[in-house]
Design a protein around this motif. Structure first.
Motif, PDB file in Angstrom:
ATOM      1  N   GLN A 157       0.820  -1.183   0.035  1.00 26.14           N
ATOM      2  CA  GLN A 157      -0.125  -0.078  -0.066  1.00 26.14           C
ATOM      3  C   GLN A 157       0.943   1.228  -0.045  1.00 26.14           C
ATOM      4  O   GLN A 157       1.803   1.462   0.954  1.00 26.14           O
ATOM      5  CB  GLN A 157      -1.116  -0.021   1.396  1.00 26.14           C
ATOM      6  N   GLN A 158       0.759   2.177  -0.840  1.00 29.26           N
ATOM      7  CA  GLN A 158       1.324   3.395  -1.348  1.00 29.26           C
ATOM      8  C   GLN A 158       0.431   4.495  -1.002  1.00 29.26           C
ATOM      9  O   GLN A 158      -0.791   4.379  -1.605  1.00 29.26           O
ATOM     10  CB  GLN A 158       1.973   3.553  -2.409  1.00 29.26           C
ATOM     11  N   PRO A 159       0.790   5.447  -0.358  1.00 26.78           N
ATOM     12  CA  PRO A 159      -0.054   6.694  -0.144  1.00 26.78           C
ATOM     13  C   PRO A 159      -0.173   7.393  -1.715  1.00 26.78           C
ATOM     14  O   PRO A 159       0.657   7.922  -2.057  1.00 26.78           O
ATOM     15  CB  PRO A 159       0.274   7.700   0.826  1.00 26.78           C
ATOM     16  N   VAL A 160      -1.487   7.416  -2.121  1.00 26.03           N
ATOM     17  CA  VAL A 160      -1.604   7.795  -3.545  1.00 26.03           C
ATOM     18  C   VAL A 160      -3.212   8.951  -3.486  1.00 26.03           C
ATOM     19  O   VAL A 160      -3.938   8.495  -2.563  1.00 26.03           O
ATOM     20  CB  VAL A 160      -1.917   6.936  -4.331  1.00 26.03           C
ATOM     21  N   GLY A 161      -2.955   9.890  -4.238  1.00 29.30           N
ATOM     22  CA  GLY A 161      -4.051  10.701  -4.155  1.00 29.30           C
ATOM     23  C   GLY A 161      -4.056  11.941  -3.522  1.00 29.30           C
ATOM     24  O   GLY A 161      -3.192  12.254  -2.878  1.00 29.30           O
ATOM     25  N   ARG A 162      -5.021  12.777  -3.692  1.00 28.34           N
ATOM     26  CA  ARG A 162      -5.125  13.839  -2.877  1.00 28.34           C
ATOM     27  C   ARG A 162      -5.558  14.002  -1.455  1.00 28.34           C
ATOM     28  O   ARG A 162      -6.691  13.379  -1.197  1.00 28.34           O
ATOM     29  CB  ARG A 162      -6.148  15.017  -3.569  1.00 28.34           C
ATOM     30  N   LEU A 163      -4.989  14.610  -0.549  1.00 26.22           N
ATOM     31  CA  LEU A 163      -5.410  14.458   0.740  1.00 26.22           C
ATOM     32  C   LEU A 163      -5.643  15.928   1.404  1.00 26.22           C
ATOM     33  O   LEU A 163      -4.846  16.720   1.241  1.00 26.22           O
ATOM     34  CB  LEU A 163      -4.185  13.871   1.809  1.00 26.22           C
ATOM     35  N   ARG A 164      -6.901  16.119   2.047  1.00 21.10           N
ATOM     36  CA  ARG A 164      -7.156  17.489   2.550  1.00 21.10           C
ATOM     37  C   ARG A 164      -7.096  17.576   4.022  1.00 21.10           C
ATOM     38  O   ARG A 164      -7.686  16.666   4.740  1.00 21.10           O
ATOM     39  CB  ARG A 164      -8.617  17.464   2.090  1.00 21.10           C
ATOM     40  N   ILE A 165      -6.529  18.281   4.336  1.00 19.56           N
ATOM     41  CA  ILE A 165      -5.724  18.587   5.760  1.00 19.56           C
ATOM     42  C   ILE A 165      -6.272  19.963   6.349  1.00 19.56           C
ATOM     43  O   ILE A 165      -5.916  21.005   5.582  1.00 19.56           O
ATOM     44  CB  ILE A 165      -4.494  18.326   5.842  1.00 19.56           C
ATOM     45  N   ASP A 166      -6.709  19.935   7.417  1.00 18.18           N
ATOM     46  CA  ASP A 166      -6.958  21.266   8.187  1.00 18.18           C
ATOM     47  C   ASP A 166      -6.223  21.441   9.353  1.00 18.18           C
ATOM     48  O   ASP A 166      -6.508  20.553  10.508  1.00 18.18           O
ATOM     49  CB  ASP A 166      -8.623  21.325   8.562  1.00 18.18           C
ATOM     50  N   LEU A 167      -5.632  22.462   9.679  1.00 20.10           N
ATOM     51  CA  LEU A 167      -4.789  22.773  10.798  1.00 20.10           C
ATOM     52  C   LEU A 167      -4.874  23.950  11.426  1.00 20.10           C
ATOM     53  O   LEU A 167      -5.484  25.102  10.703  1.00 20.10           O
ATOM     54  CB  LEU A 167      -3.154  22.788  10.125  1.00 20.10           C
ATOM     55  N   PRO A 168      -4.735  24.000  12.649  1.00 21.73           N
ATOM     56  CA  PRO A 168      -4.779  25.419  13.532  1.00 21.73           C
ATOM     57  C   PRO A 168      -3.842  26.424  12.863  1.00 21.73           C
ATOM     58  O   PRO A 168      -2.687  25.897  12.279  1.00 21.73           O
ATOM     59  CB  PRO A 168      -4.430  24.908  14.830  1.00 21.73           C
ATOM     60  N   THR A 169      -4.326  27.706  12.781  1.00 22.48           N
ATOM     61  CA  THR A 169      -3.402  28.495  11.641  1.00 22.48           C
ATOM     62  C   THR A 169      -2.058  28.562  12.277  1.00 22.48           C
ATOM     63  O   THR A 169      -1.058  28.165  11.545  1.00 22.48           O
ATOM     64  CB  THR A 169      -4.046  29.933  11.928  1.00 22.48           C
ATOM     65  N   THR A 170      -1.423  29.146  13.209  1.00 21.95           N
ATOM     66  CA  THR A 170      -0.243  29.296  13.658  1.00 21.95           C
ATOM     67  C   THR A 170       0.644  28.150  14.038  1.00 21.95           C
ATOM     68  O   THR A 170       1.665  27.918  13.728  1.00 21.95           O
ATOM     69  CB  THR A 170      -0.211  30.615  14.885  1.00 21.95           C
ATOM     70  N   PHE A 171      -0.073  27.131  15.007  1.00 20.87           N
ATOM     71  CA  PHE A 171       0.337  26.132  15.245  1.00 20.87           C
ATOM     72  C   PHE A 171       0.943  25.034  14.302  1.00 20.87           C
ATOM     73  O   PHE A 171       1.713  24.493  13.942  1.00 20.87           O
ATOM     74  CB  PHE A 171      -0.544  25.319  16.316  1.00 20.87           C
ATOM     75  N   GLY A 172      -0.215  24.993  13.421  1.00 20.25           N
ATOM     76  CA  GLY A 172       0.079  24.238  11.954  1.00 20.25           C
ATOM     77  C   GLY A 172       0.983  24.675  10.949  1.00 20.25           C
ATOM     78  O   GLY A 172       2.025  24.050  10.708  1.00 20.25           O
ATOM     79  N   ARG A 173       1.253  26.018  11.000  1.00 21.21           N
ATOM     80  CA  ARG A 173       2.221  26.670   9.983  1.00 21.21           C
ATOM     81  C   ARG A 173       3.448  26.543  10.553  1.00 21.21           C
ATOM     82  O   ARG A 173       4.395  26.019  10.013  1.00 21.21           O
ATOM     83  CB  ARG A 173       1.731  28.046   9.958  1.00 21.21           C
ATOM     84  N   ARG A 174       3.532  26.703  11.740  1.00 18.08           N
ATOM     85  CA  ARG A 174       4.999  26.682  12.647  1.00 18.08           C
ATOM     86  C   ARG A 174       5.590  25.108  12.555  1.00 18.08           C
ATOM     87  O   ARG A 174       6.739  24.809  12.612  1.00 18.08           O
ATOM     88  CB  ARG A 174       4.996  27.189  14.048  1.00 18.08           C
ATOM     89  N   HIS A 175       4.648  24.115  13.132  1.00 20.05           N
ATOM     90  CA  HIS A 175       5.127  22.948  13.638  1.00 20.05           C
ATOM     91  C   HIS A 175       4.469  21.458  13.233  1.00 20.05           C
ATOM     92  O   HIS A 175       5.188  20.483  13.411  1.00 20.05           O
ATOM     93  CB  HIS A 175       4.472  22.741  15.287  1.00 20.05           C
ATOM     94  N   ILE A 176       3.525  21.806  11.889  1.00 18.93           N
ATOM     95  CA  ILE A 176       3.048  20.626  11.322  1.00 18.93           C
ATOM     96  C   ILE A 176       3.353  20.998   9.814  1.00 18.93           C
ATOM     97  O   ILE A 176       3.597  19.832   9.020  1.00 18.93           O
ATOM     98  CB  ILE A 176       1.511  20.476  11.665  1.00 18.93           C
ATOM     99  N   LEU A 177       3.148  21.978   9.308  1.00 20.03           N
ATOM    100  CA  LEU A 177       3.231  22.124   7.852  1.00 20.03           C
ATOM    101  C   LEU A 177       4.951  21.521   7.385  1.00 20.03           C
ATOM    102  O   LEU A 177       4.721  21.114   6.224  1.00 20.03           O
ATOM    103  CB  LEU A 177       3.192  23.596   7.478  1.00 20.03           C
ATOM    104  N   PRO A 178       5.918  21.979   7.972  1.00 25.06           N
ATOM    105  CA  PRO A 178       7.001  21.515   7.382  1.00 25.06           C
ATOM    106  C   PRO A 178       7.153  19.864   7.345  1.00 25.06           C
ATOM    107  O   PRO A 178       7.603  19.324   6.321  1.00 25.06           O
ATOM    108  CB  PRO A 178       8.050  22.041   8.613  1.00 25.06           C
TER     109      PRO A 178
END
Length: 306
Positions: A89-110
């Protein structure tokens, strides 16, 4: 026997391409064949999916609601075919992810962008916002949320850790206005608060029994962005209640000093959520696993990762 999947691929391709001609080029057929296939799909469903003009096509309300289901069907089919083709099983396709703004940008997005680099067939659609979303209705595959969760039977949640809050101010502000020593002292200080439409400014404070509750404050400045709130606090504009993952560097360097520790140290859980299905798609599984790994490895950010 009527093919219940006939027309779905043409419908999605037409929406993505903006015209029957563009869909035809992707699918290797004629524009008229695409149009007829979608018309037969509409006739079978008994609804109109697209508004057609000579220049463009637009989704109807029914078409917009149906589009999300069609995308999921095609993505699951693509994932199954990838599994059969590769033997794993390979991850394939589009994945839609919703994150908290500042926390997501700083610590999850990378971490998510790095995951995308490791899996070339995994495509990401990432939104950053600090409001609750209807994951099923909006077609969100994965969300990260800070705070107490409601009861959602159609979602699965795993705890990533805890967010700890601290009230702090710059040395310059405290020298100018004095250090608050009691809860009552907050009334005579300039307080900074996050801004959200429809919500009155409030901080999460502890009482004498150790229980936490929201307490309304008189906010001199309200800022909707966490980094802006941090900047205002460091610049000496007032007191702010900030999560340690945001204020930690400024606290360690002395740019901010903690105040009122007896009432400020509230904690809020951090969770990753995804839609409950009979089969967890590889793209969801590999992303959830990556978030759990990230939380376990970065205790300074996720505080009490489980």
């Amino acid at each position: 026997m009527e093919d219940r999947f006939a027309g779905i691929r043409e419908f999605v391709a037409a929406v993505d391409g903006g015209s029957f001609t563009a869909a035809a080029q992707v699918l290797g057929v004629t524009g008229s064949a695409v149009g007829k296939s979608i018309s037969r799909l509409e006739a079978r469903l008994g609804v109109q999916l697209l508004h057609r003009t000579t220049r463009r096509i637009d989704l109807t309300t029914e078409g917009e609601a149906y589009l999300g289901s069609c995308r999921r069907v095609l993505e699951e089919l693509e994932q199954s075919e990838a599994y059969l083709a590769t033997g794993h099983q390979q991850p394939v396709g589009r994945l839609r992810i919703d994150l908290p703004t500042t926390f997501g940008r700083r610590h999850i997005l990378p971490a998510l962008l790095a995951l995308g680099e490791r899996h070339p067939r995994l495509d990401l659609s990432i939104s950053l916002r600090d409001r609750a979303v209807d994951m099923v209705g909006e077609g969100i595959d994965i969300a990260v949320r800070i705070g107490t969760l409601g009861d959602h039977a159609d979602l699965v949640a795993r705890r990533l850790g805890e967010q700890h809050l601290v009230i702090c101010a710059s040395p310059a502000y405290l020298q100018r206005r004095g250090t608050p020593l009691t809860r009552a002292d907050l009334a005579s200080h300039a307080c900074l608060a996050g801004w959200r439409r429809g919500n009155r400014p409030a901080w999460l404070l502890r009482n004498e029994l150790g229980e936490t509750a929201l307490q309304e404050i008189h906010a001199r400045h309200e800022l909707a962005d966490g980094d802006a709130l941090l900047q205002a606090c460091v610049s000496g504009s007032g007191l702010a209640q900030l999560p340690t993952w945001l204020a930690g560097e400024a606290l360690r360097s002395g740019a901010l000093l903690p105040v009122l520790p007896d009432i400020a140290g509230a904690a809020m859980p951090i969770h990753v959520l995804w839609q409950k299905t009979w089969h967890m798609p590889p793209k969801v599984r590999v992303t959830v696993d990556e978030l759990l790994r990230l939380a376990a490895a970065d205790s300074a950010v996720f505080a009490a990762a489980a």
